[in-house]
Design a protein around this motif. Structure first.
Motif, PDB file in Angstrom:
ATOM      1  N   PRO A   1      -3.682  -3.135  -2.708  1.00 32.76           N
ATOM      2  CA  PRO A   1      -5.266  -3.261  -3.054  1.00 32.76           C
ATOM      3  C   PRO A   1      -5.009  -1.483  -2.619  1.00 32.76           C
ATOM      4  O   PRO A   1      -5.570  -0.592  -1.808  1.00 32.76           O
ATOM      5  CB  PRO A   1      -5.537  -3.553  -1.125  1.00 32.76           C
ATOM      6  N   ASP A   2      -4.599  -1.231  -4.494  1.00 38.17           N
ATOM      7  CA  ASP A   2      -4.851   0.213  -4.298  1.00 38.17           C
ATOM      8  C   ASP A   2      -5.875   0.308  -5.204  1.00 38.17           C
ATOM      9  O   ASP A   2      -5.859   1.514  -6.360  1.00 38.17           O
ATOM     10  CB  ASP A   2      -3.622   0.501  -4.640  1.00 38.17           C
ATOM     11  N   SER A   3      -7.117  -0.277  -6.124  1.00 36.50           N
ATOM     12  CA  SER A   3      -7.838  -0.149  -6.683  1.00 36.50           C
ATOM     13  C   SER A   3      -8.984  -1.659  -6.955  1.00 36.50           C
ATOM     14  O   SER A   3      -8.792  -2.517  -5.563  1.00 36.50           O
ATOM     15  CB  SER A   3      -7.717  -0.445  -8.349  1.00 36.50           C
TER      16      SER A   3
ATOM     17  N   ASP B   1       5.466   8.346  -2.365  1.00 32.24           N
ATOM     18  CA  ASP B   1       5.712   8.722  -3.220  1.00 32.24           C
ATOM     19  C   ASP B   1       4.488   7.552  -4.580  1.00 32.24           C
ATOM     20  O   ASP B   1       5.157   7.939  -5.776  1.00 32.24           O
ATOM     21  CB  ASP B   1       7.257   8.610  -4.017  1.00 32.24           C
ATOM     22  N   GLU B   2       3.923   6.978  -3.815  1.00 27.17           N
ATOM     23  CA  GLU B   2       2.827   6.530  -5.824  1.00 27.17           C
ATOM     24  C   GLU B   2       2.892   7.611  -6.599  1.00 27.17           C
ATOM     25  O   GLU B   2       2.168   6.973  -7.480  1.00 27.17           O
ATOM     26  CB  GLU B   2       1.976   5.282  -4.620  1.00 27.17           C
ATOM     27  N   GLU B   3       2.236   8.381  -5.607  1.00 19.75           N
ATOM     28  CA  GLU B   3       0.880   9.624  -6.573  1.00 19.75           C
ATOM     29  C   GLU B   3       2.022   9.989  -7.738  1.00 19.75           C
ATOM     30  O   GLU B   3       0.850  10.419  -9.091  1.00 19.75           O
ATOM     31  CB  GLU B   3       0.216  10.562  -5.789  1.00 19.75           C
ATOM     32  N   LEU B   4       2.985  10.207  -7.349  1.00 19.41           N
ATOM     33  CA  LEU B   4       4.119  11.383  -8.683  1.00 19.41           C
ATOM     34  C   LEU B   4       5.250  10.071  -9.125  1.00 19.41           C
ATOM     35  O   LEU B   4       6.094  10.699  -8.995  1.00 19.41           O
ATOM     36  CB  LEU B   4       4.542  12.201  -8.060  1.00 19.41           C
TER      37      LEU B   4
ATOM     38  N   THR C   1       0.575  -1.686   0.403  1.00 21.45           N
ATOM     39  CA  THR C   1       0.238   0.347  -0.122  1.00 21.45           C
ATOM     40  C   THR C   1       1.286   1.309   0.344  1.00 21.45           C
ATOM     41  O   THR C   1       2.277   1.187   0.028  1.00 21.45           O
ATOM     42  CB  THR C   1      -0.933  -0.085   0.998  1.00 21.45           C
ATOM     43  N   HIS C   2       0.436   2.634  -0.143  1.00 20.64           N
ATOM     44  CA  HIS C   2       1.317   3.573   0.429  1.00 20.64           C
ATOM     45  C   HIS C   2       0.900   4.159   0.563  1.00 20.64           C
ATOM     46  O   HIS C   2      -0.750   4.597   0.925  1.00 20.64           O
ATOM     47  CB  HIS C   2       1.944   4.409  -1.355  1.00 20.64           C
ATOM     48  N   THR C   3       1.706   5.422   1.347  1.00 21.89           N
ATOM     49  CA  THR C   3       0.810   6.549   2.599  1.00 21.89           C
ATOM     50  C   THR C   3       0.890   7.895   1.858  1.00 21.89           C
ATOM     51  O   THR C   3       0.223   8.419   2.710  1.00 21.89           O
ATOM     52  CB  THR C   3       2.198   6.553   3.959  1.00 21.89           C
TER      53      THR C   3
ATOM     54  N   ASN D   1      -9.443   7.142   1.683  1.00 26.52           N
ATOM     55  CA  ASN D   1      -9.995   5.523   0.551  1.00 26.52           C
ATOM     56  C   ASN D   1      -8.316   4.902  -0.287  1.00 26.52           C
ATOM     57  O   ASN D   1      -8.237   4.788  -0.238  1.00 26.52           O
ATOM     58  CB  ASN D   1     -11.068   5.780  -0.138  1.00 26.52           C
ATOM     59  N   ASP D   2      -8.192   6.674  -0.517  1.00 29.60           N
ATOM     60  CA  ASP D   2      -7.167   6.187  -1.557  1.00 29.60           C
ATOM     61  C   ASP D   2      -5.115   6.518  -0.539  1.00 29.60           C
ATOM     62  O   ASP D   2      -5.253   7.651  -0.230  1.00 29.60           O
ATOM     63  CB  ASP D   2      -7.211   6.720  -2.675  1.00 29.60           C
ATOM     64  N   ASN D   3      -4.381   5.623   0.452  1.00 30.18           N
ATOM     65  CA  ASN D   3      -4.607   4.107   0.077  1.00 30.18           C
ATOM     66  C   ASN D   3      -4.799   3.577   1.678  1.00 30.18           C
ATOM     67  O   ASN D   3      -4.431   2.561   2.153  1.00 30.18           O
ATOM     68  CB  ASN D   3      -3.528   3.899  -0.224  1.00 30.18           C
TER      69      ASN D   3
HETATM   70 ZN   LIG Z   1      -3.902   4.834  -4.750  1.00 30.54          ZN
END
Ligand SMILES: [Zn+2]
Length: 402
Positions: free
Chosen positions: A184-186, A157-160, A90-92, A123-125
């Motif tokens: 679990p990101d979708s 750094d998942e969003e970018l 997952t991402h923070t 929700n994300d994430n």
């Molecule tokens: Zn996400």
């Protein structure tokens, strides 16, 4: 005590409110990328690390320094002594709040209401960050026998683009060749969609150069705006026609969407000499990205646009990888678990968005992108359903014991 619940699942059920509180607290600690003007994940990672350590886990912290000089921490925790590990990734980090006036509650203060937790990043994430660490804790506390290790990655750094998150961890080689992954990101609210394939992403900048003149004497100039409209129109029709094939995993065929448009002039009576527009392309894995790009550039050079100069450049590109097989162990395991534990008959799907499954699949790893959640990422009044968080935590635990 219901008999069908294992010890770990029971522990999770009993932790319901603690999980909701942890999520609310976590989203109150901002974690926006420094590249978008935020402070990064540092404080949020500290909070999560303290929590995991408080439960007796040894947490590895992998920190990378980004181009703004900010530390980008990734937390890795593994439980079990088995050969293989099931990883939950997952991402923070989160995106910013967007239009603040569209929020009914403070986006950076987690609010628990009607079985939901509201706030940016719930929700994300966040929901799955909390679900994964409580699965870890439940397995440890209940002493349930484990068939495989549970590894939890809380990535930055998942969003970018994941350069300082999963990209760096994959390069570091912390994952085993035979490990399995859930990202679990979708997902959807039923929890019955397992994503095994993602489209290629291609973001293009189209610059049209003409000649700026007074609007009363167009004969002396070249209206860049006119050529931009013509070119974009032609591309719109051509691309949708040529790349029209469908794929049974995906709802839509390849998509080509004009999105951003840069501001040109302040005056109404000047013919613009420069226009910059952007196209977001999501291309089915069956097509080559180079083929799309070559078509765009060939059309840009066509005689009919001869008076203007049209430049098509790429500023983001991620080619689709080979999908995870529907028959792969992770997909079969997850389907079996959902059926047995929750009575869910899951199906495989593809998506237009990109997740960290891409760099893993590139290495030939088997990855299921799955979770139970509403499709509300990046929206105002973002929320997580506590039931979804609890149910997914149970499934993560079940996958390591059942
Ligand atoms: Zn996400």
């Amino acid at each position: 005590m219901k008999k069908e619940f294992g010890g770990a699942e029971h522990f999770i059920e009993d932790s319901r409110m603690e999980m909701a509180n942890a999520l609310a607290k976590m989203v109150g600690i901002k974690a926006i990328s420094p590249i978008s003007g935020g402070a990064g994940e540092g404080k949020r990672a500290d909070f999560l690390q303290r929590m995991l350590q408080g439960w007796g886990f040894a947490v590895k912290r992998y920190t990378y320094i980004d181009e703004t000089g900010t530390e980008r921490p990734n937390l890795v925790t593994v439980l079990g002594n088995n050969k293989r590990t099931l990883w939950i990734i997952t991402h923070t980090d989160t995106v910013s709040e967007g239009d603040r006036s569209a929020w009914k509650t403070d986006p950076f203060k987690g609010v628990i209401k009607n079985g939901k937790v509201f706030g940016r990043g719930t929700n994300d994430n966040g929901q799955e960050v909390i679900a994964s660490i409580f699965a870890l804790r439940a397995l440890k506390e209940s002493g349930s026998g484990m068939k495989r290790n549970l590894g939890v990655v809380l990535a930055a750094d998942e969003e970018l683009g994941s350069e300082y998150g999963m990209g760096a961890l994959v390069r570091k080689g912390i994952f085993g060749k035979r490990d399995m992954f859930i990202v679990p990101d979708s997902g959807n609210a039923k929890g019955d969609e397992i994503e095994i394939s993602e489209k290629s992403t291609l973001w293009l900048r189209v610059t049209v150069l003409g000649k700026q003149v007074h609007a009363s004497t167009p004969q002396d100039g070249v209206n860049a705006y006119r050529y931009a409209i013509r070119f974009l129109n032609e591309i719109d029709e051509y691309m949708h026609k040529k790349y029209k094939k469908r794929d049974k995993l995906f709802i839509t065929p390849s998509t080509f969407e004009m999105t951003k448009h840069e501001k040109n002039l302040d005056s109404t009576n000047i013919i613009p000499g420069k226009e910059v527009s952007y196209i977001d392309c999501r291309i089915l894995p069956r097509y080559r990205v180079d083929s799309v790009l070559n078509d765009m550039r060939r059309i840009a050079k066509a005689k009919r646009f001869g008076k203007a100069r049209i430049i098509v450049d790429v500023f983001e590109r991620e080619d689709a990888t080979r999908p995870t097989s529907e028959k792969s162990e992770i997909v079969r395991m997850l389907k079996r678990a959902l059926k047995k534990q929750r009575g869910i008959r899951a199906k495989c799907v593809g998506i237009g968005g990109g997740t960290v499954a891409k760099p893993l699949r590139k290495l030939g790893m088997q990855v299921a992108v799955w979770s139970t959640q509403h499709d509300i990422a990046h929206q105002p009044n973002e929320y997580a359903e506590i039931d979804h968080m609890v149910a997914d935590a149970k499934t993560f635990a079940f996958l390591c014991t059942g």
